[in-house]
Structures are given as C-alpha cells and as structure tokens.
Design a protein around this motif. Sequence first.
Motif, PDB file in Angstrom:
ATOM      1  N   LEU A 132     -30.021 -14.116  31.220  1.00 22.83           N
ATOM      2  CA  LEU A 132     -29.253 -12.870  31.148  1.00 22.83           C
ATOM      3  C   LEU A 132     -30.162 -11.670  31.373  1.00 22.83           C
ATOM      4  O   LEU A 132     -31.254 -11.596  30.822  1.00 22.83           O
ATOM      5  N   THR A 133     -29.727 -10.750  32.204  1.00 22.12           N
ATOM      6  CA  THR A 133     -30.392  -9.463  32.347  1.00 22.12           C
ATOM      7  C   THR A 133     -29.316  -8.385  32.361  1.00 22.12           C
ATOM      8  O   THR A 133     -28.195  -8.622  32.820  1.00 22.12           O
ATOM      9  N   GLY A 134     -29.634  -7.221  31.857  1.00 22.73           N
ATOM     10  CA  GLY A 134     -28.624  -6.172  31.845  1.00 22.73           C
ATOM     11  C   GLY A 134     -29.188  -4.812  31.502  1.00 22.73           C
ATOM     12  O   GLY A 134     -30.341  -4.672  31.096  1.00 22.73           O
ATOM     13  N   LYS A 135     -28.365  -3.809  31.701  1.00 19.23           N
ATOM     14  CA  LYS A 135     -28.717  -2.443  31.346  1.00 19.23           C
ATOM     15  C   LYS A 135     -27.435  -1.711  30.991  1.00 19.23           C
ATOM     16  O   LYS A 135     -26.326  -2.135  31.368  1.00 19.23           O
ATOM     17  N   GLY A 136     -27.556  -0.618  30.267  1.00 26.53           N
ATOM     18  CA  GLY A 136     -26.350   0.103  29.902  1.00 26.53           C
ATOM     19  C   GLY A 136     -26.634   1.392  29.173  1.00 26.53           C
ATOM     20  O   GLY A 136     -27.789   1.816  29.034  1.00 26.53           O
ATOM     21  N   LEU A 137     -25.555   2.006  28.702  1.00 28.68           N
ATOM     22  CA  LEU A 137     -25.664   3.247  27.940  1.00 28.68           C
ATOM     23  C   LEU A 137     -24.646   3.239  26.812  1.00 28.68           C
ATOM     24  O   LEU A 137     -23.600   2.596  26.899  1.00 28.68           O
ATOM     25  N   VAL A 138     -24.985   3.942  25.756  1.00 29.03           N
ATOM     26  CA  VAL A 138     -24.083   4.165  24.634  1.00 29.03           C
ATOM     27  C   VAL A 138     -23.995   5.674  24.434  1.00 29.03           C
ATOM     28  O   VAL A 138     -25.020   6.358  24.362  1.00 29.03           O
ATOM     29  N   HIS A 139     -22.774   6.195  24.384  1.00 29.90           N
ATOM     30  CA  HIS A 139     -22.593   7.644  24.230  1.00 29.90           C
ATOM     31  C   HIS A 139     -21.505   7.889  23.190  1.00 29.90           C
ATOM     32  O   HIS A 139     -20.332   8.078  23.518  1.00 29.90           O
ATOM     33  N   ASN A 188     -17.351   8.622  22.668  1.00 27.11           N
ATOM     34  CA  ASN A 188     -16.801   7.293  22.354  1.00 27.11           C
ATOM     35  C   ASN A 188     -16.772   6.399  23.588  1.00 27.11           C
ATOM     36  O   ASN A 188     -15.762   5.776  23.908  1.00 27.11           O
ATOM     37  N   SER A 189     -17.901   6.335  24.264  1.00 33.69           N
ATOM     38  CA  SER A 189     -17.946   5.542  25.486  1.00 33.69           C
ATOM     39  C   SER A 189     -19.192   4.670  25.550  1.00 33.69           C
ATOM     40  O   SER A 189     -20.229   4.983  24.965  1.00 33.69           O
ATOM     41  N   VAL A 190     -19.041   3.555  26.249  1.00 34.76           N
ATOM     42  CA  VAL A 190     -20.107   2.577  26.457  1.00 34.76           C
ATOM     43  C   VAL A 190     -19.994   2.064  27.882  1.00 34.76           C
ATOM     44  O   VAL A 190     -18.888   1.922  28.418  1.00 34.76           O
ATOM     45  N   GLN A 191     -21.109   1.769  28.490  1.00 34.31           N
ATOM     46  CA  GLN A 191     -21.093   1.161  29.825  1.00 34.31           C
ATOM     47  C   GLN A 191     -22.280   0.226  29.947  1.00 34.31           C
ATOM     48  O   GLN A 191     -23.378   0.547  29.501  1.00 34.31           O
ATOM     49  N   PHE A 192     -22.061  -0.953  30.502  1.00 27.49           N
ATOM     50  CA  PHE A 192     -23.200  -1.821  30.786  1.00 27.49           C
ATOM     51  C   PHE A 192     -22.902  -2.777  31.931  1.00 27.49           C
ATOM     52  O   PHE A 192     -21.758  -3.090  32.242  1.00 27.49           O
ATOM     53  N   ASP A 193     -23.971  -3.214  32.574  1.00 26.89           N
ATOM     54  CA  ASP A 193     -23.939  -4.220  33.638  1.00 26.89           C
ATOM     55  C   ASP A 193     -24.741  -5.419  33.153  1.00 26.89           C
ATOM     56  O   ASP A 193     -25.852  -5.254  32.639  1.00 26.89           O
ATOM     57  N   MET A 194     -24.183  -6.613  33.325  1.00 26.07           N
ATOM     58  CA  MET A 194     -24.869  -7.829  32.921  1.00 26.07           C
ATOM     59  C   MET A 194     -24.828  -8.845  34.057  1.00 26.07           C
ATOM     60  O   MET A 194     -23.816  -8.965  34.754  1.00 26.07           O
ATOM     61  N   SER A 195     -25.924  -9.571  34.223  1.00 25.17           N
ATOM     62  CA  SER A 195     -25.980 -10.662  35.193  1.00 25.17           C
ATOM     63  C   SER A 195     -26.361 -11.936  34.463  1.00 25.17           C
ATOM     64  O   SER A 195     -27.246 -11.917  33.590  1.00 25.17           O
TER      65      SER A 195
END
Length: 264
Positions: free
Chosen positions: A66-73, A77-84
């Motif tokens: 697993l590899t990934g990156k993202g943000l928490v804001h 009230n938002s979250v975003q991430f990409d995972m492989s």
Amino acid sequence: MNIRRWTVGVLAAALIVPGVAACNSESAEPTAAASSAPADPKEALRASTKELAAGNFTFTMAGDGLTGKGLVHKPSNSVQFDMSFNDGSGSSMAMEMIMIEKDSWVRVDFGELAESVPQFAKLKDKFQHIDQSKIKDSDALAVDLENPDPAGAEALFKAVTDVQKTAENTYTGKLDASGVTDSGAIDSDLVKALGDQAKALPFTAKLDDQGRLAELAIPIPAAGETKAHEIKVTYANYGKAAAAQKPPADKVIEASPETYQMFQ
C-alpha cells in the motif's frame, strides 16, 4: 480516521456494480533547528501528536503493498486521499476518496481486473457519490474528524516501552502493539499474525523543529503469511492544508443501491 478499515469497506462497496458479480504530499523532513519538544523522550513523542488533533495537515502512508497520500482539513470538514494497492502477484488497484461534510466520492481503478469486466473499466474515471446519512454502519467508512490521524500515532506512542533520543529531533525505541486497538497503521489482524513479536516492535520517529510528528517508521518482521515490510507515515503542512474539493460534475455517478446495502 482509520484508513485500513475505511479502504476495506469502500473497496468492497465499489466491487458491487449493478449487473456485475464481485469477480506528494510534501515531505516533512525535520530541520536542524533546535526542537521545542520536551526533554523526556516519551513525553516528546506524546506531545508530538497534539497538533494532529487540530485536523489540518497533509500525509503520506506506505505499508505492505500500500502507498498513499492525502490531506485532512477539519475547518471545512473535509478529507481527501489517494491509495494504491499491489498484492505482489502483479495485480493492482487504486482508489481516490474525497469526503466533504456528509458526502463522499470514491473513484476506483481496478487495474488488470477491469480488462475482463467492462463495467469496472467504465468506473476508472468516475466517482461514485455516497450520501453518508444513508449509511447505518457509519464505522464502515470510519472517517472521524474527531480522530483525524490516519495512522493513530497517539495510540502507538502510548504503547512505547523503550525510547531514546538518538539525534536532533530523532527518536528510536520499541513499542508493545499487542494491546493497541485504535491505530490505522497496525490493525488486529497484523498483531495476531505477529504473535509475541508484536510486543517489541522497533520504531523510529522524527519531529519537526516545532516538536510535531514528521515521520514514523515501523519495521514489521515476517510472520506466517505476513512478509517483512516497513510501515511508514509522514506528516507535513500543519495548519496549511487546503480544503478538499468536489470532483467535476461530469465525473460523478450516484452509488448504486447495492453499494448502500454493503453498509446496512
């Protein structure tokens, strides 16, 4: 925010397609400036996670396949991430998730599997919109902005049994993961597979010049079907993360009834 549990739930849901059977973030390198962390190593580690509770940062994650990156804001009230994901046999899958308030959008690339299932290929460039208010089993998504750390570093540092400061802003030691239940980086299945080895896992933690956690690396030994690998999480952009944005309307489809049934 438990990424392991969240991704399992969402990937399972994404496989339920109508008519088809389930067949940079910026690196946070610590600087050479004097750290504001407490002198006691254990206290320094525990204090390093306090800023994560504010829920405004970017992160990267890597583990077994697993590899990934993202943000928490949290302010929006938002979250975003990409995972492989890669199972080591040549099969791969990628997922992008956006959560804003009570709405989620999930896009899944099924990799090689999509070549034999046309419906999967069509989903490669589309986000499934999920209304969280329609989901009874909210833990299946587990995007809890009251606990926004994707790795659960606070829980892991509470399990530290031995630690030394080995360089400026750098700490090494061991932790007992056998009783850790609320970490996204080490789940119960991994702890069970490791057996007694889970009681003395080595780790290295690096803090930034303000004493905030910048990097956590945990080498995982081989055990049973679990191969040796390293779990690594980095954090950056404290207080500077951008709010997640909705995907373009022409890239969105509504989640199917079958998808919602996965969470009832």
